[in-house]
Every structure is written in structure tokens, then in C-alpha cells.
Design a protein around this motif. Structure first.
Motif, PDB file in Angstrom:
ATOM      1  N   ILE A 109       0.861  -1.180   0.000  1.00 22.09           N
ATOM      2  CA  ILE A 109       0.000   0.000   0.000  1.00 22.09           C
ATOM      3  C   ILE A 109       0.896   1.227   0.000  1.00 22.09           C
ATOM      4  N   VAL A 110       0.699   2.119  -0.971  1.00 16.08           N
ATOM      5  CA  VAL A 110       1.538   3.311  -1.131  1.00 16.08           C
ATOM      6  C   VAL A 110       0.663   4.554  -0.995  1.00 16.08           C
ATOM      7  N   ASN A 111       1.033   5.458  -0.096  1.00 12.66           N
ATOM      8  CA  ASN A 111       0.327   6.730   0.043  1.00 12.66           C
ATOM      9  C   ASN A 111       1.004   7.757  -0.861  1.00 12.66           C
ATOM     10  N   MET A 112       0.335   8.088  -1.975  1.00 14.16           N
ATOM     11  CA  MET A 112       0.886   9.038  -2.931  1.00 14.16           C
ATOM     12  C   MET A 112       0.478  10.488  -2.624  1.00 14.16           C
ATOM     13  N   ALA A 166      17.550   9.488 -12.713  1.00 21.95           N
ATOM     14  CA  ALA A 166      16.683  10.242 -11.795  1.00 21.95           C
ATOM     15  C   ALA A 166      17.452  10.531 -10.507  1.00 21.95           C
ATOM     16  N   PRO A 167      18.221  11.619 -10.466  1.00 29.55           N
ATOM     17  CA  PRO A 167      19.045  11.913  -9.287  1.00 29.55           C
ATOM     18  C   PRO A 167      18.268  12.012  -7.979  1.00 29.55           C
ATOM     19  N   ALA A 179       7.061  10.363  -6.866  1.00 35.53           N
ATOM     20  CA  ALA A 179       6.828  10.535  -8.298  1.00 35.53           C
ATOM     21  C   ALA A 179       8.067  11.186  -8.887  1.00 35.53           C
ATOM     22  N   VAL A 180       8.668  10.543  -9.884  1.00 29.78           N
ATOM     23  CA  VAL A 180       9.885  11.067 -10.499  1.00 29.78           C
ATOM     24  C   VAL A 180       9.756  10.994 -12.017  1.00 29.78           C
ATOM     25  N   THR A 181      10.663  11.659 -12.701  1.00 26.03           N
ATOM     26  CA  THR A 181      10.713  11.604 -14.155  1.00 26.03           C
ATOM     27  C   THR A 181      11.959  10.836 -14.572  1.00 26.03           C
ATOM     28  N   LEU A 182      11.780   9.795 -15.365  1.00 28.25           N
ATOM     29  CA  LEU A 182      12.882   8.967 -15.848  1.00 28.25           C
ATOM     30  C   LEU A 182      13.051   9.234 -17.337  1.00 28.25           C
ATOM     31  N   ASP A 183      13.996  10.094 -17.670  1.00 29.56           N
ATOM     32  CA  ASP A 183      14.258  10.411 -19.079  1.00 29.56           C
ATOM     33  C   ASP A 183      12.967  10.809 -19.798  1.00 29.56           C
ATOM     34  N   GLY A 184      12.207  11.687 -19.165  1.00 32.33           N
ATOM     35  CA  GLY A 184      10.978  12.185 -19.757  1.00 32.33           C
ATOM     36  C   GLY A 184       9.734  11.370 -19.472  1.00 32.33           C
ATOM     37  N   VAL A 185       9.888  10.234 -18.799  1.00 31.14           N
ATOM     38  CA  VAL A 185       8.746   9.365 -18.486  1.00 31.14           C
ATOM     39  C   VAL A 185       8.339   9.569 -17.032  1.00 31.14           C
ATOM     40  N   GLU A 186       7.060   9.888 -16.822  1.00 30.26           N
ATOM     41  CA  GLU A 186       6.556  10.050 -15.464  1.00 30.26           C
ATOM     42  C   GLU A 186       6.423   8.677 -14.804  1.00 30.26           C
ATOM     43  N   GLU A 201      11.193  -0.306  -6.923  1.00 26.77           N
ATOM     44  CA  GLU A 201      10.148  -0.772  -7.820  1.00 26.77           C
ATOM     45  C   GLU A 201       9.610   0.453  -8.547  1.00 26.77           C
ATOM     46  N   ILE A 202       9.437   0.324  -9.860  1.00 24.43           N
ATOM     47  CA  ILE A 202       9.213   1.472 -10.733  1.00 24.43           C
ATOM     48  C   ILE A 202       7.952   1.226 -11.557  1.00 24.43           C
ATOM     49  N   SER A 203       6.909   1.990 -11.287  1.00 17.46           N
ATOM     50  CA  SER A 203       5.648   1.896 -12.032  1.00 17.46           C
ATOM     51  C   SER A 203       5.656   2.954 -13.126  1.00 17.46           C
ATOM     52  N   VAL A 204       5.462   2.507 -14.367  1.00 18.43           N
ATOM     53  CA  VAL A 204       5.497   3.415 -15.520  1.00 18.43           C
ATOM     54  C   VAL A 204       4.339   3.088 -16.460  1.00 18.43           C
TER      55      VAL A 204
END
Length: 377
Positions: A109-112, A166-167, A179-186, A201-204
């Protein structure tokens, strides 16, 4: 005839990398690549491995009226964990329970901040989504996210590899979410995983999964890793596999998961009970259960696998337990297993015997994890 296997958004990439594909939870998934399970396991322990876990279910729980507390309290009706106390930008392990106190599935469970992300197991996602829609829809919207993929980057060099793209991830601690941006991908990134190592773990979006995966695989630390090494890594980490180590007949206390039930939900807590099976689970928290999940170390090099019966003596007598997961541990260079035993046999150091090819071999109840965890606290 069986239904055709589903494919994740990275199916073509797996084939390009020479993966051996196998059926898993209704999907065609990579078991291993050319280097083999042992090498993939060790690479993840020393560098960083990229896992495709897009078969998992992702669900958004969004407030109807902007009230996140209302969503948290609704979710607490079906999970015995403290969701109300989960701060924005943090994630928590939990499980769905049934009226008999058994575990229907384990989940994250993730609280965004303005909504909750729930990640469930692939084999259970249809039933889990149906349960959430049935039980929670009066308090929030329950939105399955089939258009999202999920990648796991695991290992001591995972931060080094991901930080080039994503520094911001360098500031994250274990169980943080951002929430981060990976080379233009949210993307939604959590600092967690299923290997016992540090990682993410990276949800895209599904249509961006291959782009993100290729970018990660271009990093010198990273190699693709299959289900085989994922299983041996999680076993050395003492982590449960739903359907093997946990099921609807297993309570959280039997499964040695009482650490995941926070004080607020226990007897005397601010919001004690109120979840399916609460009477049995709360009683077991106070009084113990008749059986217990334990770690097991066998003598020799032959693994003791799922389904092997456990006995108190080398000959005769009725079984006192059963092995639920077992494999050769590449890091330990020895077989490792976990299973259930009667509580009297659960203390660390207890000697029992496992049935292996018609004979009984000595095994010792051991502390878990078998390999120290590498989480960044």
C-alpha cells in the motif's frame, strides 16, 4: 484447451535478450537468460538486476470527496494494518484476510499524497480488485491500472544506476515512495523490492516500459534477471511467496507476519479489529498459534523442496510440519527452505527431519533472513 498466455509490455525485449520463457500466473515470463539462474542471482547480490514484474496488479484508490482519511479507514476494513497512520510518500506491507483469519493475498500500500496505490499479486489480482470494488466503492473510487507496467531494479548498485536517470532517488530511504521523471517518463518509484537487497520498484505507463527498461539496461551495473533468481533471492531473504508460504488457510500469526500488524490495529489500539478474521487473529497475537512459519537449513547440498513433510524423529511418528519453499541458496552455497512446524518445534536451533527421496535428513530451524538484508534505512 488452456487460455493463451498473456504478455507483459516487455515480452519482445525478453525474447531479444534470449530469455527462456515459462508460464507464470497466466503470463509468459522470463525464467532466466543466457547467463543462468546462479549467475543472475550473484549479479543481483553484487551489482544490480532488472526484473519485469508487470504481471502484478496495480490499483488506484482515489478519494471521492478529497478525504484521504476516509479512504484509509475504508481500506482498514479489509486489511489488518495501520493505513490511517501511513504518511504521504511512504509505503507499507499488508494483506487481505478472510473471515477465518486466513490470508487472501499479500500486497503493498503506497500513500501518494492524494491517492493510494495498491500492488497485488498476479494470480490474485482479479479477486482482489473485485473485493476492493465490492467493499470500498462507497468511500473511494477503485481504479485498476492495466495500462501501467512495473519494473524492479534490485541490488547494492541499484541506486548508482537509477540515479544517473533520476538523481532525486538518492534521497529516498527504505519504503519511501516518490513521483519522479525517468528520461521524460513520469514514474512512481518506491524504495523496496523482493530480494532482500536495496532497490526500487518502478511503475510506468505500459507504452513507456520498454524505453525505461532499455535505459536501465544500458547502465553498466544492470543486467536482466528472471523468475528463477527472483525466487532464490527472496528465499534467502526469508520473504514469503503467496500460494506457497501463505494462503487462505494461513493466518498472519502462523505466517510469522505479526510485525506487519501495527499497534493501532491490535487489542487495546485506537482502531483494534474491524477487519475480516479479527477475532482469531487478535487472539493469536495474544496467545500464539498452533503452528509457525520458520526457516530451515538442511545438511548436505540437496535442496528440500515444497511439499516435503517434516518429522520430529528420524524414523516413525506423524508429520509435525511441511516445507513450503526450498531451493539451493547460491549466496550461502547451501540449501535453504522455509515451512510450517508445530509451535513446540519452532525455536531457532531445533533439530527436525525432512522427507527427501524416501529417507529423512536432518534440518535445523534457523533465523531468517538467511542472508542479511541490504535495505537503506
Amino acid at each position: 484447451m488452456s487460455d493463451p498466455l498473456l504478455q507483459t509490455p516487455l515480452f519482445s525485449l525478453h525474447e531479444e535478450y534470449g530469455a527462456r520463457m515459462v508460464p507464470f500466473a497466466g503470463y509468459a515470463m522470463p525464467l532466466q537468460y543466457a547467463d543462468g539462474i546462479m549467475a543472475e542471482h550473484q549479479h543481483t547480490r553484487t551489482h544490480a538486476g532488472l526484473f519485469d514484474v508487470s504481471h502484478m496488479g496495480q490499483v488506484a484508490l482515489r478519494p471521492i470527496d478529497g478525504d484521504m482519511n476516509r479512504v484509509a479507514l475504508a481500506l482498514e476494513r479489509i486489511v489488518p494494518v495501520d493505513v490511517l497512520g501511513l504518511k504521504a510518500g511512504r509505503q507499507r506491507y499488508g494483506f487481505l484476510t478472510n473471515d477465518a483469519g486466513g490470508i487472501l493475498d499479500d500486497l503493498m500500500i503506497v500513500n501518494m499524497g492524494t491517492w493510494f496505490l495498491v500492488v497485488v499479486n498476479a494470480a490474485c489480482k482479479a479477486q482482489d480488485i473485485a473485493l476492493m470494488q465490492r467493499e470500498l466503492s462507497s468511500d473511494c473510487t477503485v481504479e485498476p491500472l492495466p495500462d501501467r507496467a512495473l519494473l524492479a531494479l534490485q541490488g547494492p548498485e541499484a541506486e548508482t544506476a537509477l540515479a544517473r536517470i533520476a538523481p532525486a532517488v538518492t534521497t529516498m530511504k527504505f519504503m519511501d515512495a516518490k513521483a519522479v521523471t525517468l528520461d521524460g517518463v513520469e514514474a512512481i518509484v518506491t524504495r523496496s523490492g523482493y530480494t532482500g537487497e536495496d532497490g526500487f520498484e518502478i511503475s510506468v505507463p505500459a507504452d513507456k516500459a520498454e524505453q525505461v527498461a532499455r535505459n536501465l539496461l544500458a547502465q553498466p551495473e544492470v543486467k536482466p534477471i528472471g523468475l528463477g533468481a527472483r525466487d532464490s533471492l527472496r528465499l534467502e531473504g526469508g520473504l514469503c511467496l503467496y500460494g506457497s508460504d501463505l494462503d487462505k488457510t494461513t493466518s498472519p500469526v502462523e505466517g510469522a507476519l505479526e510485525w506487519a500488524i501495527q499497534k493501532a490495529r491490535r487489542n487495546g489500539g485506537a482502531r483494534a479489529g474491524g477487519f475480516p478474521g479479527a477475532d482469531l487473529i487478535l487472539a493469536q497475537l495474544e496467545q500464539g498459534a498452533s503452528r509457525r512459519r520458520v526457516g530451515l537449513l538442511a545438511e548436505g547440498r540437496a535442496p528440500v523442496r515444497h511439499g516435503a513433510e517434516l518429522f520430529a524423529e528420524s524414523e516413525g511418528g506423524s508429520p509435525i510440519g511441511v516445507v513450503t519453499s526450498g531451493a539451493f541458496g547460491p549466496t550461502l552455497q547451501a540449501p535453504v527452505a522455509m515451512g510450517y512446524v508445530e509451535t513446540a518445534f519452532a525455536p531457532v536451533g531445533t533439530k527436525v527431519f525432512a522427507e527427501l527421496r524416501g529417507r529423512r535428513i536432518p534440518v535445523t530451524v534457523a533465523a531468517m533472513p538467511f542472508v542479511p538484508v541490504g535495505f537503506k534505512r
